[in-house]
Every structure is written in C-alpha cells, then in structure tokens.
Scaffold this motif. Structure first.
Motif, short mmCIF file in Angstrom:
data_model
loop_
_atom_site.label_atom_id
_atom_site.label_comp_id
_atom_site.label_asym_id
_atom_site.label_seq_id
_atom_site.Cartn_x
_atom_site.Cartn_y
_atom_site.Cartn_z
N LYS A 1 -27.39 1.86 6.47
CA LYS A 1 -26.85 3.22 6.37
C LYS A 1 -25.39 3.18 6.83
N PRO A 2 -24.44 3.22 5.89
CA PRO A 2 -23.03 3.17 6.30
C PRO A 2 -22.61 4.48 6.96
N LYS A 3 -21.89 4.38 8.07
CA LYS A 3 -21.42 5.57 8.79
C LYS A 3 -19.90 5.58 8.72
N LEU A 4 -19.37 6.22 7.67
CA LEU A 4 -17.93 6.31 7.44
C LEU A 4 -17.46 7.74 7.66
N PHE A 5 -16.35 7.89 8.38
CA PHE A 5 -15.80 9.20 8.64
C PHE A 5 -14.32 9.20 8.31
N PRO A 6 -13.85 10.17 7.53
CA PRO A 6 -12.41 10.20 7.21
C PRO A 6 -11.58 10.43 8.47
N ILE A 7 -10.45 9.74 8.53
CA ILE A 7 -9.54 9.91 9.66
C ILE A 7 -8.47 10.91 9.26
N ARG A 8 -8.32 11.93 10.06
CA ARG A 8 -7.32 12.96 9.81
C ARG A 8 -6.22 12.82 10.88
N THR A 9 -5.00 12.95 10.47
CA THR A 9 -3.91 12.88 11.43
C THR A 9 -3.66 14.26 12.02
N GLY A 10 -3.22 14.29 13.28
CA GLY A 10 -2.92 15.55 13.93
C GLY A 10 -1.67 16.19 13.34
N VAL A 11 -0.70 15.34 12.98
CA VAL A 11 0.56 15.81 12.40
C VAL A 11 0.68 15.14 11.03
N ALA B 1 -11.83 -3.85 13.92
CA ALA B 1 -11.32 -2.55 14.37
C ALA B 1 -12.19 -1.38 13.89
N GLY B 2 -13.03 -1.62 12.87
CA GLY B 2 -13.91 -0.56 12.38
C GLY B 2 -13.23 0.44 11.48
N TYR B 3 -12.38 -0.05 10.57
CA TYR B 3 -11.69 0.81 9.62
C TYR B 3 -11.96 0.38 8.19
N LEU B 4 -11.91 1.34 7.29
CA LEU B 4 -11.97 1.08 5.86
C LEU B 4 -10.82 1.84 5.22
N LEU B 5 -9.97 1.12 4.50
CA LEU B 5 -8.80 1.71 3.86
C LEU B 5 -8.99 1.58 2.35
N ILE C 1 0.86 -1.18 0.00
CA ILE C 1 0.00 0.00 0.00
C ILE C 1 0.89 1.23 0.00
N ARG C 2 0.81 2.01 -1.06
CA ARG C 2 1.64 3.21 -1.18
C ARG C 2 0.90 4.46 -0.75
N ASN C 3 -0.32 4.62 -1.22
CA ASN C 3 -1.16 5.78 -0.87
C ASN C 3 -2.54 5.26 -0.50
N ALA C 4 -3.09 5.80 0.56
CA ALA C 4 -4.40 5.30 0.99
C ALA C 4 -5.19 6.39 1.69
N TYR C 5 -6.48 6.22 1.67
CA TYR C 5 -7.41 7.05 2.42
C TYR C 5 -7.99 6.14 3.49
N LEU C 6 -8.03 6.62 4.73
CA LEU C 6 -8.48 5.80 5.84
C LEU C 6 -9.76 6.39 6.43
N TYR C 7 -10.72 5.51 6.68
CA TYR C 7 -12.01 5.93 7.24
C TYR C 7 -12.32 5.11 8.48
#
Length: 197
Positions: A161-171, A131-135, A3-9
């Motif tokens: 009803k899917p409840k997906l939220f993007p994960i943002r990093t603090g740094v 764990a409740g993640y979607l990558l 995995i080189r680039n990914a969006y995590l939810y």
C-alpha cells in the motif's frame, strides 16, 4: 536530466530496489492495439530497448511511464459526420436526431481508430528511497495522475500500500525567488547566478 516542472510527494514507506522492480514489471509497456484509444506502461528510462525498467544510482531510482495515444483529428470527424448527415437525410427524408448524430460520430471515430497515427509521451519520475520523496517531472496534472495510478496499481498487485502525500510549499516558489532577487542573495543550498530559465 534538467527538471523544469515537477510534482513532489512525500513517501512514508519507500520501496526497496527489489520491490520497485517487481512493481514496475507488473505493467511493462506493450504496443497499442488497433482498437484501443490509449495504452500506457513502464519503459526503460534511458530509452534502451529491452533494458531494465529502472535506473538506480545509490538510493535514487529513475523510471518512466510511456503513454501512446491514438490521434483522430476532430476536423476530419466533423466532415465525415456532415457527410453522414446528408446521406441520412437523403435515405430517411428527415434530419437525424441528436442521439443519432452522437451514435454516428462514435461509429466514425471507431472506424478511423485502427489506421490513426499515435502520439508517444514519456513521463519521468525519480524516487529517493533514503529521503522518502517521489518527484514526477511533468507540467500536466493528468500525466502525474496517470503515472501515480499505474504505479499504485502495481503496488496493490504486489500487496503493497503506497503512502504518497503531495508536498505543498508555504510560500509559492515564484514569490520566494523574487524575495531572493530583492535581497541579492538566496538561502542555502541555493545560490543566485547570472542566468534564469
């Protein structure tokens, strides 16, 4: 799979394996039609023709969206529009209006679409139901939106009803990695190696 680039939810209420199969089955990939610009749907992630739409190992589900897009070279369209403009001027004795050019261009693209070559793209995703993640593995935000849109559409069709939220990093990850290099060690569970990709 690397995995080189990914969006995590984050996923508040992950689906069971059975629900997941039903959602994916709603939008199985079909061949693109001669007049369609684009077609997308779920395929076997291991590229096994006719195989299951999801590969499961433990609580992880691997699945893939296939997008097939007709490619119409803009340079060819431009040449054909110029030729059409010349023919129009001979026939009508005046240059076409802007609106007439737009219609001419649209008609040319539609005429070229049935014989156009196609581009096929696979977008992979991994769901962790425990764990409740979607990558979603992609560099393109549009591809991620397409995958989530098709997935959400299948969920809604199944009454979920899917409840997906993007994960943002603090740094930002790049800053954190530079910090690790400066310190000479990384935080658990990461470790500094000798290669970088």
């Amino acid at each position: 799979m690397l995995i080189r680039n990914a969006y995590l939810y984050a996923w508040q209420e992950p689906l069971s394996a059975k629900q997941f199969e039903l959602v994916l089955a709603r939008n199985r990939f079909r061949q693109i039609g001669p007049l369609e610009k684009e077609c997308q749907g779920w395929v076997n992630p291991l590229e096994d023709e006719g195989g299951a739409l999801m590969y499961q190992t433990g609580d992880l589900y691997l699945f893939a969206l296939q997008k097939e897009t007709k490619i119409i070279p803009e340079s060819t369209v431009k040449k054909r529009v110029a030729q059409g403009v010349r023919e129009f001027q001979k026939r009508e004795g005046r240059p076409p209006t802007r609106k007439e050019r737009v219609v001419m261009k649209r008609d040319i693209k539609e005429a070229m679409r049935p014989g156009a070559a196609t581009r096929i793209k696979l977008i992979y995703a991994i769901a962790d139901s425990a764990a409740g993640y979607l990558l979603v593995q992609s560099t393109s935000h549009r591809d991620v939106e397409d995958l989530l849109g098709v997935f959400s559409g299948g969920c809604v069709d199944e009454g979920i009803k899917p409840k997906l939220f993007p994960i943002r990093t603090g740094v930002p990850p790049g800053h954190k990695m530079r910090e690790w290099l400066g310190m000479g060690c990384a935080e658990d569970p990461f470790a500094l190696g000798v290669d970088c990709e």
